[in-house]
Scaffold this motif. Structure first.
Motif, mmCIF file in Angstrom:
data_model
loop_
_atom_site.group_PDB
_atom_site.id
_atom_site.type_symbol
_atom_site.label_atom_id
_atom_site.label_comp_id
_atom_site.label_asym_id
_atom_site.label_seq_id
_atom_site.Cartn_x
_atom_site.Cartn_y
_atom_site.Cartn_z
ATOM 1 N N LEU A 8 0.846 -0.997 -0.092
ATOM 2 C CA LEU A 8 0.088 -0.078 -0.134
ATOM 3 C C LEU A 8 0.638 1.280 -0.032
ATOM 4 C CD1 LEU A 8 -2.843 1.477 0.145
ATOM 5 C CD2 LEU A 8 -2.506 1.260 2.708
ATOM 6 N N GLN A 12 0.785 4.067 -2.847
ATOM 7 C CA GLN A 12 0.493 5.564 -2.579
ATOM 8 C C GLN A 12 1.791 6.357 -3.360
ATOM 9 O OE1 GLN A 12 0.644 5.305 1.688
ATOM 10 N NE2 GLN A 12 -1.623 5.384 1.782
ATOM 11 N N THR A 40 -4.393 10.805 1.546
ATOM 12 C CA THR A 40 -3.569 9.685 1.997
ATOM 13 C C THR A 40 -4.579 8.898 2.964
ATOM 14 O OG1 THR A 40 -2.317 11.065 3.151
ATOM 15 C CG2 THR A 40 -1.487 10.564 0.968
ATOM 16 N N ASP A 43 -7.131 7.027 0.751
ATOM 17 C CA ASP A 43 -6.515 6.909 -0.579
ATOM 18 C C ASP A 43 -7.139 7.269 -1.940
ATOM 19 O OD1 ASP A 43 -4.069 5.755 0.358
ATOM 20 O OD2 ASP A 43 -5.154 3.892 1.118
ATOM 21 N N TYR A 45 -7.040 10.181 -4.887
ATOM 22 C CA TYR A 45 -6.165 10.731 -5.739
ATOM 23 C C TYR A 45 -6.699 11.666 -6.773
ATOM 24 C CZ TYR A 45 -3.482 8.071 -2.601
ATOM 25 O OH TYR A 45 -2.615 7.557 -1.480
ATOM 26 N N ASP A 66 -8.234 5.879 -6.983
ATOM 27 C CA ASP A 66 -8.176 5.384 -5.603
ATOM 28 C C ASP A 66 -7.345 4.205 -5.454
ATOM 29 O OD1 ASP A 66 -10.339 7.264 -5.195
ATOM 30 O OD2 ASP A 66 -11.964 6.039 -4.691
ATOM 31 N N ILE A 67 -6.971 3.959 -4.093
ATOM 32 C CA ILE A 67 -6.379 2.513 -4.154
ATOM 33 C C ILE A 67 -7.509 1.768 -3.021
ATOM 34 C CG2 ILE A 67 -4.551 1.318 -2.856
ATOM 35 C CD1 ILE A 67 -2.809 3.797 -3.383
#
Length: 115
Positions: A8, A12, A40, A43, A45, A66-67
């Motif tokens: 992760l 990022q 962050t 997550d 962006y 997105d993560i």
């Protein structure tokens, strides 16, 4: 931070590096600023264009990633960049990239993750 894995943290950093590089290019039209928005904690962006084009106010999300569950989801891309290919070039495996702007049945036909 509890629950944060090396994978992760790496994703990022990759996403922020990629979007920061994209944001260095100012649009050729209008008097627009290019903003990066990095949440962050959740997550999320984005790159946003804002400013004036002729006499019209512009506030437009250009890229949204997105993560989620250690996969990078591409939700929106209105640029000429092939974000998925750029992520692969930066070391992200295709099975960790989701083309979130496609419905799941279409994602199954791609080389990328379904979700």
């Amino acid at each position: 931070m509890e629950g944060v894995t090396d994978k992760l943290i790496n994703y990022q950093q990759i996403v922020q590096q990629l979007l920061t590089g994209y944001a260095e290019v100012k649009p050729a039209y209008g008097d627009l600023e290019v903003e990066t928005i990095f949440d962050t904690q959740r997550d999320r962006y984005q790159i946003v264009h804002l400013g004036w084009q002729h006499k019209r106010w512009v506030h437009h999300c250009v890229i949204h990633l997105d993560i989620r569950n250690e996969k990078i989801w591409i939700f929106y891309n209105s640029t000429e960049h092939d974000i998925a290919a750029d992520l692969v070039d930066l070391g992200v495996p295709k099975q960790d990239i989701v083309l979130g702007f496609h419905p799941p049945f279409m994602r199954e036909m791609s080389d990328y993750a379904v979700g």
